[in-house]
Every structure is written in C-alpha cells, then in structure tokens.
Design a protein around this motif. Structure first.
Motif, mmCIF file in Angstrom:
data_model
loop_
_atom_site.group_PDB
_atom_site.id
_atom_site.type_symbol
_atom_site.label_atom_id
_atom_site.label_comp_id
_atom_site.label_asym_id
_atom_site.label_seq_id
_atom_site.Cartn_x
_atom_site.Cartn_y
_atom_site.Cartn_z
ATOM 1 N N LEU A 197 70.497 -44.819 2.042
ATOM 2 C CA LEU A 197 70.239 -45.770 0.770
ATOM 3 C C LEU A 197 70.841 -47.268 1.203
ATOM 4 C CD1 LEU A 197 70.449 -43.295 -2.128
ATOM 5 C CD2 LEU A 197 68.387 -43.621 -0.500
ATOM 6 N N THR A 198 70.154 -48.172 1.106
ATOM 7 C CA THR A 198 70.456 -49.405 1.281
ATOM 8 C C THR A 198 70.274 -50.576 0.197
ATOM 9 O OG1 THR A 198 68.517 -50.129 2.763
ATOM 10 C CG2 THR A 198 70.255 -49.491 3.999
ATOM 11 N N LYS A 199 70.868 -51.801 0.348
ATOM 12 C CA LYS A 199 70.649 -52.356 -0.488
ATOM 13 C C LYS A 199 69.200 -53.184 -0.796
ATOM 14 C CE LYS A 199 75.564 -54.149 -0.776
ATOM 15 N NZ LYS A 199 75.793 -53.727 -2.142
ATOM 16 N N SER A 200 68.532 -53.109 0.411
ATOM 17 C CA SER A 200 67.101 -53.709 0.351
ATOM 18 C C SER A 200 66.290 -52.509 0.732
ATOM 19 C CB SER A 200 66.935 -54.686 1.702
ATOM 20 O OG SER A 200 66.840 -53.927 2.796
ATOM 21 N N ALA A 201 64.903 -52.552 0.048
ATOM 22 C CA ALA A 201 63.967 -51.405 0.076
ATOM 23 C C ALA A 201 63.663 -51.235 1.536
ATOM 24 C CB ALA A 201 62.864 -51.715 -0.674
ATOM 25 N N PHE A 202 63.644 -52.420 2.391
ATOM 26 C CA PHE A 202 62.873 -52.195 3.782
ATOM 27 C C PHE A 202 63.896 -51.313 4.518
ATOM 28 C CE2 PHE A 202 62.979 -53.973 8.063
ATOM 29 C CZ PHE A 202 61.740 -53.721 8.399
ATOM 30 N N ASN A 203 65.206 -51.441 4.251
ATOM 31 C CA ASN A 203 66.131 -50.778 5.430
ATOM 32 C C ASN A 203 66.417 -49.541 4.876
ATOM 33 O OD1 ASN A 203 66.574 -52.832 7.415
ATOM 34 N ND2 ASN A 203 67.982 -53.910 6.029
ATOM 35 N N HIS A 204 65.742 -48.780 4.062
ATOM 36 C CA HIS A 204 66.156 -47.509 3.477
ATOM 37 C C HIS A 204 65.551 -46.462 4.721
ATOM 38 C CE1 HIS A 204 66.868 -48.684 -0.501
ATOM 39 N NE2 HIS A 204 67.120 -47.256 -0.827
ATOM 40 N N SER A 205 66.210 -45.499 4.781
ATOM 41 C CA SER A 205 65.874 -44.509 6.055
ATOM 42 C C SER A 205 66.289 -43.105 5.775
ATOM 43 C CB SER A 205 66.488 -44.973 7.259
ATOM 44 O OG SER A 205 66.164 -44.143 8.366
ATOM 45 N N VAL A 206 66.226 -42.267 6.591
ATOM 46 C CA VAL A 206 66.841 -40.808 6.392
ATOM 47 C C VAL A 206 67.552 -40.503 7.947
ATOM 48 C CG1 VAL A 206 65.331 -39.892 5.086
ATOM 49 C CG2 VAL A 206 64.777 -39.814 7.561
ATOM 50 N N ASN A 207 68.621 -39.835 7.702
ATOM 51 C CA ASN A 207 69.181 -39.273 9.180
ATOM 52 C C ASN A 207 68.413 -37.871 9.466
ATOM 53 O OD1 ASN A 207 71.067 -41.446 9.403
ATOM 54 N ND2 ASN A 207 72.857 -40.140 8.429
ATOM 55 N N PHE A 208 68.301 -37.869 10.550
ATOM 56 C CA PHE A 208 67.481 -36.561 11.037
ATOM 57 C C PHE A 208 67.804 -36.424 12.515
ATOM 58 C CE2 PHE A 208 65.262 -40.377 12.622
ATOM 59 C CZ PHE A 208 64.711 -40.075 13.797
ATOM 60 N N ARG A 209 67.070 -35.070 12.889
ATOM 61 C CA ARG A 209 67.111 -34.434 14.011
ATOM 62 C C ARG A 209 65.780 -33.948 14.271
ATOM 63 N NH1 ARG A 209 70.533 -30.019 13.499
ATOM 64 N NH2 ARG A 209 70.357 -30.388 11.276
ATOM 65 N N SER A 210 65.033 -34.115 15.559
ATOM 66 C CA SER A 210 63.771 -34.036 15.445
ATOM 67 C C SER A 210 63.412 -33.434 16.930
ATOM 68 C CB SER A 210 62.752 -35.045 15.124
ATOM 69 O OG SER A 210 62.896 -36.151 15.862
ATOM 70 N N VAL A 211 62.404 -32.712 17.273
ATOM 71 C CA VAL A 211 61.961 -32.443 18.498
ATOM 72 C C VAL A 211 60.358 -32.750 18.633
ATOM 73 C CG1 VAL A 211 61.673 -30.483 20.067
ATOM 74 C CG2 VAL A 211 64.021 -30.998 19.547
ATOM 75 N N VAL A 212 59.814 -33.183 19.363
ATOM 76 C CA VAL A 212 58.377 -33.061 19.795
ATOM 77 C C VAL A 212 58.110 -32.602 21.154
ATOM 78 C CG1 VAL A 212 56.261 -34.457 20.034
ATOM 79 C CG2 VAL A 212 58.177 -35.113 18.413
ATOM 80 N N ALA A 213 57.249 -31.683 21.111
ATOM 81 C CA ALA A 213 56.851 -30.784 22.509
ATOM 82 C C ALA A 213 55.381 -30.928 22.557
ATOM 83 C CB ALA A 213 57.281 -29.409 22.506
ATOM 84 N N GLN A 267 45.366 -27.110 23.957
ATOM 85 C CA GLN A 267 46.313 -28.527 24.006
ATOM 86 C C GLN A 267 46.788 -28.539 22.669
ATOM 87 O OE1 GLN A 267 47.135 -30.823 26.489
ATOM 88 N NE2 GLN A 267 46.033 -28.932 27.759
ATOM 89 N N VAL A 268 48.343 -28.437 22.680
ATOM 90 C CA VAL A 268 48.784 -28.636 21.177
ATOM 91 C C VAL A 268 50.165 -29.713 21.298
ATOM 92 C CG1 VAL A 268 48.464 -26.067 20.618
ATOM 93 C CG2 VAL A 268 50.585 -27.043 21.981
ATOM 94 N N CYS A 269 50.740 -30.166 20.071
ATOM 95 C CA CYS A 269 51.779 -30.572 19.725
ATOM 96 C C CYS A 269 52.591 -30.030 18.679
ATOM 97 C CB CYS A 269 51.493 -32.072 19.627
ATOM 98 S SG CYS A 269 52.946 -33.108 19.206
ATOM 99 N N VAL A 270 53.823 -29.756 19.149
ATOM 100 C CA VAL A 270 54.687 -28.791 18.237
ATOM 101 C C VAL A 270 55.904 -29.943 17.890
ATOM 102 C CG1 VAL A 270 56.128 -26.805 17.980
ATOM 103 C CG2 VAL A 270 54.010 -26.694 19.249
ATOM 104 N N THR A 271 56.172 -29.774 16.599
ATOM 105 C CA THR A 271 57.184 -30.680 15.738
ATOM 106 C C THR A 271 58.157 -29.821 15.111
ATOM 107 O OG1 THR A 271 56.070 -31.466 13.949
ATOM 108 C CG2 THR A 271 55.832 -32.896 16.078
ATOM 109 N N VAL A 272 59.438 -30.291 15.343
ATOM 110 C CA VAL A 272 60.427 -29.523 14.420
ATOM 111 C C VAL A 272 61.501 -30.796 13.863
ATOM 112 C CG1 VAL A 272 62.640 -28.129 14.395
ATOM 113 C CG2 VAL A 272 60.773 -27.453 15.607
ATOM 114 N N THR A 273 61.806 -30.864 12.602
ATOM 115 C CA THR A 273 62.414 -31.978 12.000
ATOM 116 C C THR A 273 63.430 -31.322 11.172
ATOM 117 O OG1 THR A 273 60.663 -33.289 12.053
ATOM 118 C CG2 THR A 273 62.227 -34.069 10.701
ATOM 119 N N HIS A 274 64.651 -31.989 11.088
ATOM 120 C CA HIS A 274 65.670 -31.835 10.228
ATOM 121 C C HIS A 274 65.978 -32.669 9.501
ATOM 122 C CE1 HIS A 274 66.767 -27.684 11.958
ATOM 123 N NE2 HIS A 274 66.655 -28.485 13.092
#
Length: 224
Positions: free
Chosen positions: A103-119, A90-97
């Motif tokens: 970057l936002t004006k508040s620390a809370f709203n910082h994020s990244v744009n990404f593409r990911s797959v979970v199998a 039993q496995v879980c395979v992940t791929v992320t770009h």
C-alpha cells in the motif's frame, strides 16, 4: 512437497520468448531450485488451454515430481480429453502466492508481493499404470505430505473415473516481488499511510469425522 530428491542446485531451465517477461525482467528467474520451491509450496494451479476456439482457465490440484507436473482431473473433462490425443494438448499452467499487500501513498503505485511460476508446453494423459500410481500418490502428498501412505488406494472403479495429465517442465520461469512500499519522492510528504500487510495461509485445528481414530503423525503439522 512431493518432489523427487534430485539435485537442482545451480541448474536452470532454458529461456524462451514465452518465459521472458517484457516488464520487470529483474524479477524473473529460470533457476530450477527457485522454480521448484514456488511449486512445492502450493497445491492449486490454474490450467489454461483453448477449447472450441476460445480460451479456458480451470483451477485444479497438481504435484511436482522431478521436472514434471501432474494435474488431476476427471476422465470427462475437456482438458483431459484433449490431452488423451496422441498430439497432446497445448497448455499454460500458472501458480501464484500472494505474500503481502503493498500500500503506497498513491493509488498508481499500489501492488502485491508475490511468487509465481508460469509453465508452457504440451500436456499428455498419463496411461502407464505405474506412472499413474506415482502421480496419484504425489497429488495426495502435495496437499498433506505423507498422506498417501495412510489411506486406501483408489479402486478400479475410482481409477476409471480419474485422469491425470503430465506436463514436462521445459519452458518455465518464476517471477517474484518482495519489495516494500516504494513511494514516489514527490509523495513523501503526503499524509497518507503506506507500508505492507503480510498475507499468510493459516491452517486450523483438524476436525475428525471419526473421533475413534487417533490423529496420525503426518497430521501433526497442523495446529492442535
């Protein structure tokens, strides 16, 4: 990169509780074409499994052929030994770009744009010689398309030390974020910079080990 030419336009994988996110469901997709595109744009994945009652996550190279993933490893590695059993592993395979820093004006709203797959699923070791040949060629071509036809194939000793596991893409989904910096309205007048910083993979100029061998055509994708 090493996918088979099957037509997946309009096809979708079945949704399951494990492939349905609990947050930002609008960012998820089960469309085969979108999932395959994320997979085909990568060659490193993370393989998760349980060994001796504890979770383990290992990076490794992979390739997609149709609706199958092939993952490379050593015959002595734990996941390969587990996948060799009849019941599989039993496995879980992940791929992320990562495509951008957000970057936002508040620390809370910082994020990244990404593409990911979970199998998710049960991985099995590839034992059929013909399928193993296909998988090994796909693994080489996933890194550099066309490379497998320009190198010496593995000899029996090398094959004995190499193992490949197969995971059917039955329970799989993709998730993406491609938004800008979403500042809260209350933060609009704050004197802090906000925006995105694009992230890209950049290849350098090939550096030959043997200068007498000319650069083959399949290497022309790299800058010279």
């Amino acid at each position: 990169m090493s996918a088979s030419p099957e037509d997946t336009h309009g096809s979708t994988y079945a949704r399951t509780p494990r492939t349905t996110p609990t947050r930002y469901k609008d960012r998820a997709t089960w469309e085969q074409e979108a999932i395959h595109a994320v997979l085909d744009d990568a060659f490193v994945c993370h393989l998760g499994f349980v060994a001796d009652g504890a979770p383990v996550v290992l990076p490794t190279i992979f390739a997609r052929v149709g609706s199958r993933l092939y993952l490379h490893g050593s015959t002595g590695s734990r996941p390969l030994r587990g996948a060799a059993d009849e019941q599989g592993l039993q496995v879980c395979v992940t791929v992320t770009h990562v495509d951008a820093l957000v970057l936002t004006k508040s620390a809370f709203n910082h994020s990244v744009n990404f593409r990911s797959v979970v199998a998710h699923g049960t991985a099995h070791q590839v034992t059929d010689p013909e399928e193993l040949d296909v998988a090994l060629a796909a693994l080489v071509d996933q890194v550099v398309p066309g490379r497998s036809g320009e190198v010496r194939p593995a000899n029996p000793k090398e094959l004995a030390a190499t193992a490949v596991i197969r995971l059917e893409l039955d329970e799989v989904s993709a998730k993406t974020r491609s938004d800008g910096a979403n500042d809260d309205p209350a933060d609009a007048d704050l004197p802090h910079w906000s925006g995105i910083v694009p992230v890209r993979t950049v290849y350098g100029t090939p550096e030959p080990h043997d200068a007498t061998v000319p650069l083959p055509a399949h290497m022309h994708r790299f800058p010279r």
